[in-house]
Design a protein around this motif. Structure first.
Motif, PDB file in Angstrom:
ATOM      1  N   VAL A 124      85.633  64.926 121.361  1.00 16.75           N
ATOM      2  CA  VAL A 124      86.493  63.822 121.812  1.00 16.75           C
ATOM      3  C   VAL A 124      87.051  63.065 120.600  1.00 16.75           C
ATOM      4  CG1 VAL A 124      86.566  61.622 123.062  1.00 16.75           C
ATOM      5  CG2 VAL A 124      85.361  63.576 124.045  1.00 16.75           C
ATOM      6  N   ALA A 125      86.198  62.765 119.631  1.00 15.31           N
ATOM      7  CA  ALA A 125      86.645  62.005 118.455  1.00 15.31           C
ATOM      8  C   ALA A 125      87.706  62.777 117.666  1.00 15.31           C
ATOM      9  CB  ALA A 125      85.445  61.665 117.565  1.00 15.31           C
ATOM     10  N   LEU A 126      87.491  64.092 117.475  1.00 20.38           N
ATOM     11  CA  LEU A 126      88.475  64.902 116.751  1.00 20.38           C
ATOM     12  C   LEU A 126      89.791  64.990 117.524  1.00 20.38           C
ATOM     13  CD1 LEU A 126      86.404  67.923 115.314  1.00 20.38           C
ATOM     14  CD2 LEU A 126      87.458  66.048 114.023  1.00 20.38           C
ATOM     15  N   ALA A 127      89.707  65.182 118.854  1.00 21.13           N
ATOM     16  CA  ALA A 127      90.913  65.298 119.681  1.00 21.13           C
ATOM     17  C   ALA A 127      91.747  64.025 119.623  1.00 21.13           C
ATOM     18  CB  ALA A 127      90.524  65.615 121.129  1.00 21.13           C
ATOM     19  N   LEU A 128      91.089  62.864 119.448  1.00 25.78           N
ATOM     20  CA  LEU A 128      91.813  61.595 119.419  1.00 25.78           C
ATOM     21  C   LEU A 128      92.186  61.193 117.997  1.00 25.78           C
ATOM     22  CD1 LEU A 128      89.830  59.613 122.136  1.00 25.78           C
ATOM     23  CD2 LEU A 128      92.055  60.711 122.368  1.00 25.78           C
ATOM     24  N   GLY A 129      92.012  62.112 117.040  1.00 25.64           N
ATOM     25  CA  GLY A 129      92.467  61.875 115.682  1.00 25.64           C
ATOM     26  C   GLY A 129      91.615  60.939 114.850  1.00 25.64           C
ATOM     27  N   ALA A 130      90.312  60.850 115.148  1.00 22.82           N
ATOM     28  CA  ALA A 130      89.441  60.006 114.319  1.00 22.82           C
ATOM     29  C   ALA A 130      89.249  60.664 112.961  1.00 22.82           C
ATOM     30  CB  ALA A 130      88.096  59.806 115.014  1.00 22.82           C
ATOM     31  N   PRO A 131      89.241  59.859 111.873  1.00 24.66           N
ATOM     32  CA  PRO A 131      89.038  60.422 110.529  1.00 24.66           C
ATOM     33  C   PRO A 131      87.602  60.943 110.354  1.00 24.66           C
ATOM     34  CG  PRO A 131      89.113  58.031 110.443  1.00 24.66           C
ATOM     35  CD  PRO A 131      89.449  58.413 111.847  1.00 24.66           C
ATOM     36  N   PRO A 132      87.382  61.817 109.357  1.00 21.85           N
ATOM     37  CA  PRO A 132      86.073  62.477 109.187  1.00 21.85           C
ATOM     38  C   PRO A 132      84.889  61.519 109.113  1.00 21.85           C
ATOM     39  CG  PRO A 132      87.674  63.354 107.619  1.00 21.85           C
ATOM     40  CD  PRO A 132      88.359  62.252 108.349  1.00 21.85           C
ATOM     41  N   GLU A 133      85.082  60.344 108.422  1.00 23.77           N
ATOM     42  CA  GLU A 133      83.902  59.475 108.272  1.00 23.77           C
ATOM     43  C   GLU A 133      83.502  58.844 109.607  1.00 23.77           C
ATOM     44  OE1 GLU A 133      86.853  58.683 107.031  1.00 23.77           O
ATOM     45  OE2 GLU A 133      87.238  56.533 107.168  1.00 23.77           O
ATOM     46  N   ILE A 134      84.504  58.658 110.514  1.00 20.38           N
ATOM     47  CA  ILE A 134      84.186  58.113 111.844  1.00 20.38           C
ATOM     48  C   ILE A 134      83.496  59.203 112.677  1.00 20.38           C
ATOM     49  CG2 ILE A 134      85.162  57.144 113.977  1.00 20.38           C
ATOM     50  CD1 ILE A 134      85.515  55.167 111.811  1.00 20.38           C
ATOM     51  N   VAL A 135      84.006  60.456 112.597  1.00 20.79           N
ATOM     52  CA  VAL A 135      83.401  61.567 113.342  1.00 20.79           C
ATOM     53  C   VAL A 135      81.946  61.745 112.908  1.00 20.79           C
ATOM     54  CG1 VAL A 135      83.508  64.047 113.823  1.00 20.79           C
ATOM     55  CG2 VAL A 135      85.624  62.727 113.625  1.00 20.79           C
ATOM     56  N   ALA A 136      81.695  61.732 111.600  1.00 17.29           N
ATOM     57  CA  ALA A 136      80.330  61.905 111.092  1.00 17.29           C
ATOM     58  C   ALA A 136      79.437  60.728 111.475  1.00 17.29           C
ATOM     59  CB  ALA A 136      80.351  62.079 109.574  1.00 17.29           C
ATOM     60  N   SER A 137      80.035  59.530 111.587  1.00 14.60           N
ATOM     61  CA  SER A 137      79.246  58.358 111.980  1.00 14.60           C
ATOM     62  C   SER A 137      78.890  58.415 113.458  1.00 14.60           C
ATOM     63  CB  SER A 137      80.015  57.062 111.706  1.00 14.60           C
ATOM     64  OG  SER A 137      80.341  56.967 110.340  1.00 14.60           O
ATOM     65  N   LEU A 138      79.750  59.078 114.272  1.00 15.54           N
ATOM     66  CA  LEU A 138      79.520  59.167 115.719  1.00 15.54           C
ATOM     67  C   LEU A 138      78.558  60.298 116.109  1.00 15.54           C
ATOM     68  CD1 LEU A 138      83.106  58.670 117.222  1.00 15.54           C
ATOM     69  CD2 LEU A 138      81.075  57.456 118.009  1.00 15.54           C
ATOM     70  N   ALA A 139      78.583  61.417 115.358  1.00 15.01           N
ATOM     71  CA  ALA A 139      77.887  62.641 115.786  1.00 15.01           C
ATOM     72  C   ALA A 139      76.424  62.422 116.193  1.00 15.01           C
ATOM     73  CB  ALA A 139      78.000  63.704 114.697  1.00 15.01           C
ATOM     74  N   PRO A 140      75.615  61.663 115.410  1.00 17.52           N
ATOM     75  CA  PRO A 140      74.199  61.509 115.804  1.00 17.52           C
ATOM     76  C   PRO A 140      73.945  60.310 116.704  1.00 17.52           C
ATOM     77  CG  PRO A 140      74.520  60.710 113.558  1.00 17.52           C
ATOM     78  CD  PRO A 140      75.885  61.025 114.111  1.00 17.52           C
ATOM     79  N   LYS A 141      74.959  59.804 117.435  1.00 15.15           N
ATOM     80  CA  LYS A 141      74.861  58.528 118.145  1.00 15.15           C
ATOM     81  C   LYS A 141      73.786  58.455 119.227  1.00 15.15           C
ATOM     82  CE  LYS A 141      77.514  59.870 122.014  1.00 15.15           C
ATOM     83  NZ  LYS A 141      76.456  60.882 122.131  1.00 15.15           N
ATOM     84  N   SER A 142      73.287  59.627 119.718  1.00 16.45           N
ATOM     85  CA  SER A 142      72.316  59.578 120.813  1.00 16.45           C
ATOM     86  C   SER A 142      70.877  59.441 120.351  1.00 16.45           C
ATOM     87  CB  SER A 142      72.436  60.831 121.697  1.00 16.45           C
ATOM     88  OG  SER A 142      73.531  60.683 122.572  1.00 16.45           O
TER      89      SER A 142
ATOM     90  N   PRO B  98      89.226  56.092 120.025  1.00 13.01           N
ATOM     91  CA  PRO B  98      88.373  57.272 119.837  1.00 13.01           C
ATOM     92  C   PRO B  98      86.879  56.956 119.941  1.00 13.01           C
ATOM     93  CG  PRO B  98      90.024  57.127 118.090  1.00 13.01           C
ATOM     94  CD  PRO B  98      90.180  55.909 118.937  1.00 13.01           C
ATOM     95  N   ILE B  99      86.443  55.815 119.375  1.00 10.85           N
ATOM     96  CA  ILE B  99      85.012  55.486 119.402  1.00 10.85           C
ATOM     97  C   ILE B  99      84.549  55.253 120.837  1.00 10.85           C
ATOM     98  CG2 ILE B  99      83.331  53.682 118.816  1.00 10.85           C
ATOM     99  CD1 ILE B  99      84.662  53.453 116.077  1.00 10.85           C
ATOM    100  N   ALA B 100      85.287  54.403 121.568  1.00  8.75           N
ATOM    101  CA  ALA B 100      84.855  54.060 122.922  1.00  8.75           C
ATOM    102  C   ALA B 100      84.870  55.299 123.820  1.00  8.75           C
ATOM    103  CB  ALA B 100      85.748  52.969 123.504  1.00  8.75           C
ATOM    104  N   LEU B 101      85.969  56.069 123.762  1.00  5.92           N
ATOM    105  CA  LEU B 101      86.090  57.223 124.654  1.00  5.92           C
ATOM    106  C   LEU B 101      85.031  58.269 124.341  1.00  5.92           C
ATOM    107  CD1 LEU B 101      88.498  56.906 126.615  1.00  5.92           C
ATOM    108  CD2 LEU B 101      89.152  59.178 125.842  1.00  5.92           C
ATOM    109  N   SER B 102      84.773  58.485 123.039  1.00  5.03           N
ATOM    110  CA  SER B 102      83.806  59.509 122.680  1.00  5.03           C
ATOM    111  C   SER B 102      82.397  59.107 123.129  1.00  5.03           C
ATOM    112  CB  SER B 102      83.920  59.810 121.184  1.00  5.03           C
ATOM    113  OG  SER B 102      82.731  59.638 120.530  1.00  5.03           O
ATOM    114  N   ILE B 103      82.057  57.808 123.008  1.00  2.92           N
ATOM    115  CA  ILE B 103      80.735  57.350 123.468  1.00  2.92           C
ATOM    116  C   ILE B 103      80.627  57.464 124.994  1.00  2.92           C
ATOM    117  CG2 ILE B 103      79.289  55.286 123.758  1.00  2.92           C
ATOM    118  CD1 ILE B 103      79.943  54.511 120.901  1.00  2.92           C
ATOM    119  N   ILE B 104      81.689  57.043 125.706  1.00  2.00           N
ATOM    120  CA  ILE B 104      81.645  57.047 127.176  1.00  2.00           C
ATOM    121  C   ILE B 104      81.539  58.476 127.710  1.00  2.00           C
ATOM    122  CG2 ILE B 104      83.013  56.562 129.259  1.00  2.00           C
ATOM    123  CD1 ILE B 104      84.090  54.058 127.727  1.00  2.00           C
TER     124      ILE B 104
END
Lengths: 242, 128
Positions: A124-142, B98-104
């Motif tokens: 989802v983050a890549l599809a919405l054009g998030a930059p690499p540092e945001i994608v890497a910050s999101l990946a382990p979010k769970s 992107p942050i909100a949608l990806s988390i949801i």
């Protein structure tokens, strides 16, 4: 009485420099947030972490206090995350007979859930054009904050941003897990708890313990197991999306 | 109570030491939890696991109540890290979509996949 304003300033200067002020306010904000949650009958949307954090962020902004000064007091609460993680062994031990019977479902759900958590976030983050540092910050979010932060650092993310995203995931998960499981018609507290802990770590586990102690135990196990598996999967998968 | 806190801290310390010594990618407290769990199993090894046993069998002293008190307030312990959002307002605002949608999307998908796989495996196990 002309001395009074300067005395108030003195008191403020003293208190704002000591850890006592923000430690007390952290507990006060949480106590108030808990009362609000109880007053709503523990409605999932009245999440105590979200309410307490919003109150404290408001106070920090209103008083012009930076996060470092806040954390000097709040670190005593933060520190207890370690011993409390160890304490999860107690409900695990109490429910050992149930856990032993559910080993196969747990392992299957762990692998499927862990892969879903990482891959869907990154996709989802890549599809919405998030930059690499945001994608890497999101990946382990769970997974729980300390694991997620070290994974974020080792894959090009921003650890302190990851901590915030982990908490946001936990709060969103704690708000949605009960209505979602009801909508799916799932009544098994082992499955519900396991999903809560896997996707929403400690905050999902805290929510699960409020609902049912078996759900809480399975949430705690899922949180620990997903922490382990995600530690292996994120560095492996990161070489693919980077 | 002091002895129970000592047990928790000692297990965490052993976990931290072990993860650093062996360069494990796992946080110390999680290893500490595994150490405490194994110790409890060892202590209670003569009592067979069964629903008829009292829940506290094998737990030393006040460890049960102390663990319960900590776990009942688990949410509180996340508040300091949650307040950390004040450091990242700019970035979170810039990439709010992107942050909100990806988390949801990811959190809901993970709940559904995990719970359904767990349920499905449990039922197929019960049939055998």
């Amino acid at each position: 009485m002309t001395l009074l304003p300067s005395r108030i300033t003195d008191v403020w200067v003293y208190l704002s420099a000591s850890p006592l002020l923000w430690l007390t306010l952290t507990l006060a904000a949480y106590a108030l947030a808990s009362r609000i949650a109880v007053a709503t009958g523990r409605h999932p949307l009245a999440n105590p972490v979200a309410i307490a954090a919003a109150l404290l962020v408001g106070l920090l902004l209103a008083t012009g206090t930076d996060y470092q000064s806040y954390f000097a007091g709040a670190q005593f609460v933060h520190f207890l995350l370690g011993p409390t993680t160890v304490a999860l062994a107690v409900p695990l031990y109490r429910n050992r007979a149930k856990v032993r019977k559910a080993l196969l479902p747990m392992l299957g759900a762990l692998v499927a859930g862990s892969l879903t958590a990482i891959l869907s976030t990154v996709a989802v983050a890549l599809a919405l054009g998030a930059p690499p540092e945001i994608v890497a910050s999101l990946a382990p979010k769970s997974v729980t904050a300390p694991i997620a932060m070290s994974l974020s650092a080792s894959t090009g993310g921003i650890p302190t941003l990851t901590a915030v995203l982990v908490i946001a995931t936990g709060i969103f998960g704690a708000m949605t897990v009960t209505p979602l499981m009801n909508a799916l018609g799932l009544k098994d507290y082992q499955a519900r708890g396991f999903a809560a802990g896997l996707a929403a770590h400690g905050i999902g586990t805290a929510r699960a313990f409020q609902v049912d102690s078996v759900a809480g135990t399975f949430a705690g196990i899922a949180m620990g197991l997903n922490g382990l598996l995600t530690s292996v999967l994120v560095p492996l998968l990161a070489s693919v999306w980077r | 109570m002091v002895e129970s806190l000592l047990i928790l801290l000692a297990c965490q310390m052993a976990g931290e030491a072990l993860t650093r010594a062996l360069l494990l990618p796992v946080p110390g407290p999680v290893v500490g939890m595994a150490i405490l769990f194994c110790a409890l199993l060892w202590r209670g090894r003569r009592t067979p696991p069964g629903a008829t046993l009292p829940a506290e069998a094998g737990l030393p002293g006040q460890l049960g109540p102390v663990a319960d008190a900590l776990l009942q307030n688990l949410s509180l312990l996340f508040v300091p890290a949650a307040v950390g959002i004040v450091q990242h307002f700019g970035r979170v605002r810039d990439y709010a979509g992107p942050i909100a949608l990806s988390i949801i999307v990811s959190t809901l998908a993970t709940f559904i996949v995990t719970a359904l796989v767990f349920n499905w495996l449990r039922r197929s196990q019960a049939k055998r």
